[in-house]
Design an enzyme around this catalytic site. Structure first.
Site, PDB file in Angstrom:
ATOM      1  CB  SER A   1       8.252   6.465 -25.791  1.00  0.00           C
ATOM      2  OG  SER A   1       9.266   6.942 -24.924  1.00  0.00           O
TER       3      SER A   1
ATOM      4  CG  ASP B   1       5.184  17.738 -20.127  1.00  0.00           C
ATOM      5  OD1 ASP B   1       6.382  17.466 -19.902  1.00  0.00           O
ATOM      6  OD2 ASP B   1       4.496  17.122 -20.964  1.00  0.00           O
TER       7      ASP B   1
ATOM      8  CG  HIS C   1       7.196  15.200 -23.009  1.00  0.00           C
ATOM      9  ND1 HIS C   1       5.940  15.188 -22.415  1.00  0.00           N
ATOM     10  CD2 HIS C   1       7.406  13.945 -23.489  1.00  0.00           C
ATOM     11  CE1 HIS C   1       5.422  13.971 -22.548  1.00  0.00           C
ATOM     12  NE2 HIS C   1       6.286  13.207 -23.192  1.00  0.00           N
TER      13      HIS C   1
END
Length: 256
Positions: A14, A186, A189
């Site tokens: 992902s 953030d 990530h």
């Protein structure tokens, strides 16, 4: 495909995978290290969970491909571990039991591609919940550090069961000093600092002696001669083999 044929290292997952090719990302650094010895191929899909991954396995990794990957590094689980969507639908959430079975299907499919295809699972990493809340508010809810933990543990157990390698990102990142403030852009990530941790753990795995033939970057043949027999030419081969020395495991250190 272009030639000559090289070993293929495929990154499948992902957003942790998709964004790994940004500046300072672990995927970009891996591609740099293997620049003259193997092809690092990105198959990253932000927002995906293991349920989506299972649906495309045969398309991304067809069993009849002429060249099968030498190594597939797989990351799913962070999105799976979120709470079900409050509207009643599951959203990105995948129940733990289904996640485990999905990852089993992924691992077994990849192992079936060829006798030389290796698989490496990355567990869900930790998150910085306060950072997520500050940046996204209620737009991203239900993603907590404690929710990630059982998904990481289940993946480690599955890895041992089906005999694939794994890296416990949930643990190793939290061992870093001030990890909450240095490892995330953030809250979810990776910064370049976290990517360096991931990269070093991957290099530890590929250097393990039980992987035969070895996929360690120093053991693979360098493509085409550097000098073509030119006299007094700068010894670029030696330079190539030493430029990433700082990423090598410390002597005597073990992988988690």
């Amino acid at each position: 495909m272009v030639g000559p044929g090289r070993p293929q290292i495929v990154l499948f997952g992902s957003s942790i995978v998709q964004y790994s090719f940004t500046d300072g990302g672990w995927g970009a650094s891996l591609a740099d290290i293997y620049a003259r010895t193997a092809d690092v191929i990105l198959r990253g899909y932000a927002g995906w969970n293991s349920r989506f991954a299972v649906k495309v396995l045969d398309q991304v990794f067809p069993k009849d491909a002429l060249l099968q990957p030498s190594l597939v590094i797989v990351y799913f689980g962070g999105n799976d571990s979120t709470y079900p969507h409050p509207s009643g639908g599951q959203g990105q959430h995948v129940p733990l039991s289904e996640f485990t079975e999905n990852m089993r299907k992924i691992g077994e499919h990849l192992l079936s591609l060829s006798d030389k295809t290796r698989v490496l699972f990355l567990t869900p990493p930790p998150v910085n919940e306060k950072h997520i809340q500050a940046l996204f508010g209620d737009a991203i809810s239900g993603r907590t550090n404690e929710r990630c933990r059982p998904y990481a543990e289940a993946l480690l157990n599955l890895s041992r069961e089906i005999n694939v390698k794994s890296i416990d990102l949930w643990t190793v990142i939290q061992q870093e000093d001030d990890w909450l403030n240095t490892c995330f852009t953030d809250g979810i990530h990776f910064t370049a600092k976290a990517s360096e941790i991931v990269l070093k753990e991957i290099l530890k795995v590929v250097s393990e002696p039980d992987w035969k033939p070895s996929l360690h970057w120093k053991s693979l043949p360098v493509e085409f001669p550097f000098t073509f027999g030119l006299a007094n030419y700068l010894n670029l081969c030696d330079q190539e083999l030493t430029r990433n020395k700082h990423l090598e495991p410390e002597p005597g250190t073990d992988r988690l």
